[in-house]
Design an enzyme around this catalytic site. Structure first.
Site, PDB file in Angstrom:
ATOM      1  CB  THR A 189      -0.902   0.048   1.245  1.00 51.68           C
ATOM      2  OG1 THR A 189      -0.079   0.288   2.407  1.00 51.68           O
ATOM      3  CG2 THR A 189      -1.680  -1.234   1.430  1.00 51.68           C
ATOM      4  CB  ILE A 240       6.974  -0.441   9.353  1.00 51.31           C
ATOM      5  CG1 ILE A 240       6.292  -1.237  10.483  1.00 51.31           C
ATOM      6  CG2 ILE A 240       6.693   1.047   9.491  1.00 51.31           C
ATOM      7  CD1 ILE A 240       4.778  -1.201  10.469  1.00 51.31           C
ATOM      8  CE  LYS A 241       5.736   0.961  -0.019  1.00 51.68           C
ATOM      9  NZ  LYS A 241       4.543   0.940  -0.893  1.00 51.68           N
ATOM     10  CB  ILE A 242      10.849   3.452   6.324  1.00 53.93           C
ATOM     11  CG1 ILE A 242      10.098   3.033   7.590  1.00 53.93           C
ATOM     12  CG2 ILE A 242      11.749   4.642   6.617  1.00 53.93           C
ATOM     13  CD1 ILE A 242      11.002   2.534   8.703  1.00 53.93           C
TER      14      ILE A 242
END
Length: 372
Positions: A44, A139-141
């Site tokens: 996402t 967790i997208k960083i």
């Protein structure tokens, strides 16, 4: 499983869907895709959530309840998106367990306004990790300087990450270094590194769009010979860097402890130029231990007429270097372009998140979701 997708899987490329919405969850469509083996993960981003929430009535009842509680817009937004990610993770948990923790993942991104705030990114990553509370969530960083510092810190604490918005080889080297650093610190702290997952989202089609716009202004035989070839060459050389790191002593030491590799994830794989085959950013980037995350249209195209040919990466490193050399000979600096794309990518996600927050604020005030 579709035969084309099976061939991708057999060659080492996992297929993830670059889309998530309450409608897709409620209709059972996502469950069907997982059940039939069409996808083994979901990604996402702020733009995906902005489109999902503002065009559907599926969030109405939850928003009405949040409005009655006086929930601030930023908190409401996180509750909505985390609920969707949690449901998707539950659908994919069986895939995750069957793959030994390598697959069946769902990504959720930290607020893009934190892209240059390492401490803020780490704090929000911890919050999202706690809110979603699922083993198979990344967790997208973003791969900014601050983001890489936060990503390494997350890994050191045992939080799985998806490092995103990677466009250039120099930045990807830093991503690989951050992954090693984070896992080494996790191991030193006594954590089980086999349970810490990571992917590195290397963007593809946006590179061609930016480069080809410059090449088209040249309108020479040399420019035409390079057009449409730079993004794939760039991605293939990123995979070469990935292989170099995996053969090095630091990674070998981590492997001995059971660490999972940080898989390259090919992002931005929807074709933007109609002159190109709509499956090119899939079939031309097949290699072991990779992920290709596709928008629904690209996934459908691959299922319908994709033609995987086995590994299309590792035998093409020298050819890829020649393409980038030819681009440089034309006076076009790829490093400058990829740095601009990183800045633009962050700005786009910030705009989407800000607009979504504004829409949520209005919806809470009216107790009606925009777009319903």
């Amino acid at each position: 499983m579709n035969d084309t997708l099976r061939r991708l899987n057999d060659a080492g490329t996992a297929v993830w869907l670059d889309d998530l919405s309450r409608d897709r969850l409620d209709s059972g469509e996502l469950a069907r895709q997982v059940r039939e083996g069409l996808i083994t993960g979901v990604t996402t981003n702020p733009t995906i959530f902005q489109q999902a929430i503002t065009t559907s009535s599926a969030y109405d009842s939850q928003l009405a309840g949040l409005a009655r509680l006086g929930t601030p817009p930023a908190d409401a937004l996180r509750l909505l998106t985390c609920a969707d990610v949690r449901r998707a993770a539950d659908l994919l948990r069986r895939v995750h367990d069957a793959s030994g923790g390598m697959d069946g993942m769902v990504s959720i991104e930290v607020a893009p306004g934190l892209a240059h705030d390492a401490a803020g990114t780490l704090a929000e990553a911890r919050l999202l990790h706690w809110l979603v509370d699922r083993r198979n969530v990344l967790i997208k960083i973003p791969a900014t300087d601050a983001g890489l510092s936060a990503a390494a810190d997350c890994l050191a604490e045992g939080i799985s990450v998806n490092v995103t918005l990677i466009f250039g080889l120099a930045r990807y080297r830093q991503v690989l270094e951050a992954h090693l650093d984070g896992l080494e610190r996790a191991a030193q702290a006594g954590l089980d590194v086999s349970r810490i997952a990571s992917v590195a989202s290397f963007f593809v089609s946006r590179v061609d769009a930016a480069v080809d716009a410059r090449l088209d202004k040249r309108d020479t035989a040399q420019a035409r010979a390079v057009r449409g070839r730079v993004a794939i060459a760039n991605a293939r050389l990123a995979y070469e860097l990935h292989e170099q790191v995996r053969s090095g002593p630091r990674w070998q030491a981590l492997t001995a402890l059971g660490a999972q590799p940080q898989r390259p994830l090919w992002a931005s794989t929807g074709v933007k130029d109609p002159a190109f085959d709509d499956t090119r950013y899939v079939v031309e980037l097949i290699a072991p231990d990779t992920v290709n995350t596709m928008p629904a249209a690209t996934l459908n195209a691959v299922i319908d007429h994709g033609e995987p040919r086995g590994d299309t990466v590792r035998a093409r490193y020298e050819q890829s270097r020649s393409i980038l050399d030819a681009l440089a000979a034309l006076g076009i600096d790829l490093t400058t372009i990829t740095e601009e794309l990183e800045t633009d990518g962050i700005a786009r996600f910030q705009d989407s998140w800000q607009q979504l927050t504004t829409d949520i604020r209005a919806a809470l005030a009216a107790e009606v979701i925009p777009g319903a």
